[in-house]
Design an enzyme around this catalytic site. Sequence first.
Site, PDB file in Angstrom:
ATOM      1  N   SER A  49       2.441  76.958  29.365  1.00  0.00           N
ATOM      2  CA  SER A  49       1.273  77.203  29.713  1.00  0.00           C
ATOM      3  C   SER A  49       0.479  78.719  29.384  1.00  0.00           C
ATOM      4  O   SER A  49      -0.731  78.611  29.302  1.00  0.00           O
ATOM      5  CB  SER A  49       1.108  77.345  31.480  1.00  0.00           C
ATOM      6  OG  SER A  49       1.797  78.341  32.005  1.00  0.00           O
ATOM      7  N   HIS A  90       0.812  84.226  34.342  1.00  0.00           N
ATOM      8  CA  HIS A  90      -0.527  83.516  33.914  1.00  0.00           C
ATOM      9  C   HIS A  90      -1.408  84.881  33.651  1.00  0.00           C
ATOM     10  O   HIS A  90      -1.009  85.885  34.389  1.00  0.00           O
ATOM     11  CB  HIS A  90      -1.209  82.578  34.642  1.00  0.00           C
ATOM     12  CG  HIS A  90      -0.754  81.438  34.643  1.00  0.00           C
ATOM     13  ND1 HIS A  90      -1.046  80.159  35.647  1.00  0.00           N
ATOM     14  CD2 HIS A  90       0.289  80.626  33.644  1.00  0.00           C
ATOM     15  CE1 HIS A  90      -0.383  79.130  35.180  1.00  0.00           C
ATOM     16  NE2 HIS A  90       0.268  79.270  34.132  1.00  0.00           N
ATOM     17  N   ASP A 115      -5.769  78.383  38.213  1.00  0.00           N
ATOM     18  CA  ASP A 115      -4.348  78.073  39.127  1.00  0.00           C
ATOM     19  C   ASP A 115      -4.886  77.966  40.349  1.00  0.00           C
ATOM     20  O   ASP A 115      -3.941  77.576  41.185  1.00  0.00           O
ATOM     21  CB  ASP A 115      -3.707  79.218  39.028  1.00  0.00           C
ATOM     22  CG  ASP A 115      -3.257  79.598  37.874  1.00  0.00           C
ATOM     23  OD1 ASP A 115      -3.323  78.631  36.929  1.00  0.00           O
ATOM     24  OD2 ASP A 115      -2.387  80.611  37.294  1.00  0.00           O
TER      25      ASP A 115
END
Length: 172
Positions: A49, A90, A115
């Site tokens: 990701s 992230h 998210d």
Amino acid sequence: MLSFLQNPRQAAAQVLNFALILSTAFMMWKGLSVASDSPSPIVVVLSGSMEPAFQRGDLLFLWNRNLLEETKVGEIVVYNVKGKDIPIVHRLVRKFGAGPKAKLLTKGDNNVADDTELYARGQDYIEREDIIGSVVGYIPFVGYVTILLSEHPWLKTVMLGMMGLVVVLQRE
């Protein structure tokens, strides 16, 4: 082959050496935790990701000591989601408010959406207290060993067996 059984002093020395290695690794981990103010000062990227910034298997070093500074949009952070055990790596994409109660929104570089689907039920944002640390460095692909060991449990048995065999067959 089993000569270590005949010499208990040598067997005890090998056991103590092994215990010394384990305790040294534990002390280093705890030292890093205290120095970085993070419960997990080193994490492994488990998914794609965050590509192209980080690849699956990259080993990340975290720092959580900048408590007086604001977390900035664009920083790559590792955070925990309430009720889940796996930390998420992230990028911080939006920030609402300031200070320790600011609402933060994250997104993986390789993901289409933010998210909010990953957060706990009823949680639309994360807060500063959810962040384990900011990424300050990495080593490519070194963490892939942990991914292989978790995806293929039989490898743990093989690896432990080989380590045990080395200890048994080692001569000084």
